[in-house]
Design an enzyme around this catalytic site. Structure first.
Site, short mmCIF file in Angstrom:
data_model
loop_
_atom_site.label_atom_id
_atom_site.label_comp_id
_atom_site.label_asym_id
_atom_site.label_seq_id
_atom_site.Cartn_x
_atom_site.Cartn_y
_atom_site.Cartn_z
N ASP A 163 -4.45 -0.69 -1.62
CA ASP A 163 -5.82 -0.74 -0.88
C ASP A 163 -6.68 -0.17 -1.97
O ASP A 163 -6.61 1.10 -2.61
CB ASP A 163 -5.65 0.41 0.18
N ALA A 200 0.68 0.76 6.24
CA ALA A 200 1.21 0.90 7.56
C ALA A 200 1.69 -0.14 8.39
O ALA A 200 0.92 -1.02 8.54
CB ALA A 200 0.43 2.03 8.53
N HIS A 253 -10.45 0.80 -2.47
CA HIS A 253 -11.91 0.44 -1.96
C HIS A 253 -13.04 1.10 -2.69
O HIS A 253 -12.89 2.11 -3.48
CB HIS A 253 -11.74 1.45 -0.46
N LYS A 279 -6.69 -5.05 -2.93
CA LYS A 279 -7.34 -5.59 -1.83
C LYS A 279 -8.45 -4.59 -1.41
O LYS A 279 -8.23 -3.30 -2.02
CB LYS A 279 -6.39 -5.83 -0.84
N SER A 310 -14.70 0.72 6.26
CA SER A 310 -13.72 1.33 7.16
C SER A 310 -13.66 2.96 7.21
O SER A 310 -13.07 3.67 7.87
CB SER A 310 -12.19 1.00 6.54
N HIS A 337 -10.34 6.95 1.80
CA HIS A 337 -8.98 7.00 1.26
C HIS A 337 -8.98 5.89 0.15
O HIS A 337 -9.76 4.96 0.23
CB HIS A 337 -8.07 6.72 2.34
N GLU A 382 -12.96 -5.67 6.30
CA GLU A 382 -11.90 -4.83 6.67
C GLU A 382 -10.72 -4.66 5.55
O GLU A 382 -10.43 -3.50 5.26
CB GLU A 382 -11.28 -5.32 8.16
N ASP A 411 0.84 -1.28 0.05
CA ASP A 411 -0.02 0.12 0.09
C ASP A 411 0.96 1.38 0.08
O ASP A 411 0.59 2.23 0.68
CB ASP A 411 -0.63 -0.11 1.31
N CYS A 433 -2.03 -2.50 7.74
CA CYS A 433 -2.11 -3.34 6.56
C CYS A 433 -0.80 -4.24 6.51
O CYS A 433 -0.78 -5.29 5.93
CB CYS A 433 -2.09 -2.59 5.16
ZN LIG Z 1 -7.91 0.99 3.37
#
Ligand SMILES: [Zn+2]
Length: 182
Positions: free
Chosen positions: A46, A125, A48, A90, A54, A65, A97, A8, A129
């Site tokens: 990431d 981070a 989304h 992902k 989240s 984000h 999550e 990420d 993740c």
């Molecule tokens: Zn995320």
């Protein structure tokens, strides 16, 4: 066979992004060095949907984000793209999550097909993740090396970084720190 998983390293997690990790940009050079030496390099994103659970607007802990298709979701421009073999997205299920690169993805079979037995992990981070990706890699049966100099933590609570490292070591993850090795 070893692989590197870059977790990420996206614009939203770096300076100027929607959810910047303190010193997040500092992982990039260390990861580029590791990537040039690695036989197989995976970068997770990431990725989304706009209604991801989240996000604060949907009851989660984080500001929106890494929304699919936005500039914030792109890999950081200083990451060496030529060294990256596969990008794994992902966090696409709005109800899950999605911290781990192994959650809802084909990352584990992809690594096994390539004959990988050990994964090196860094990115953003550490306390979310990266931690969950490293723990899932252990659960999937891989040896795991966490590169401390190639990751940074959010540290919502002070000490989250050290607690994450302790959890990783307890799970059998080898933590290496180039900077401290001298
Ligand atoms: Zn995320």
């Amino acid at each position: 066979m070893d692989a590197l998983i870059i977790v990420d390293v996206q614009n939203d997690f770096c300076a100027g992004g929607a959810l910047p990790v303190p010193e997040g940009d500092l992982v990039i050079e260390a990861l580029n060095r590791l990537a040039r030496e690695a036989e197989l390099v995976i970068a997770t994103r990431d990725w989304h949907p706009p209604d991801h659970r989240s996000f604060a607007a949907h009851g989660g802990p984080w500001p929106a984000h890494c929304v699919q298709g936005t500039p914030g979701a792109e890999l950081h421009p200083r990451l060496d793209r030529a060294a990256i073999d596969v990008v794994v997205d992902k966090g696409q299920d709005p109800e899950a999550e999605g911290y781990s690169g192994f959650e809802g993805t084909d990352l584990a079979p992809l690594l096994r097909e390539r004959g990988v037995t050990r994964v090196h992990v860094g990115g953003l981070a550490l306390d979310y993740c990266v931690k969950h990706t490293a723990l899932d890699a252990r659960r999937a049966g891989f040896d795991v090396v966490l590169h401390r100099d190639a990751t940074r933590a959010v540290n919502v609570r002070p000490g989250d970084d050290e607690r994450a490292l302790a959890e990783l070591r307890a799970a059998g993850v080898e933590v290496v720190d180039v900077a401290r090795r001298g």
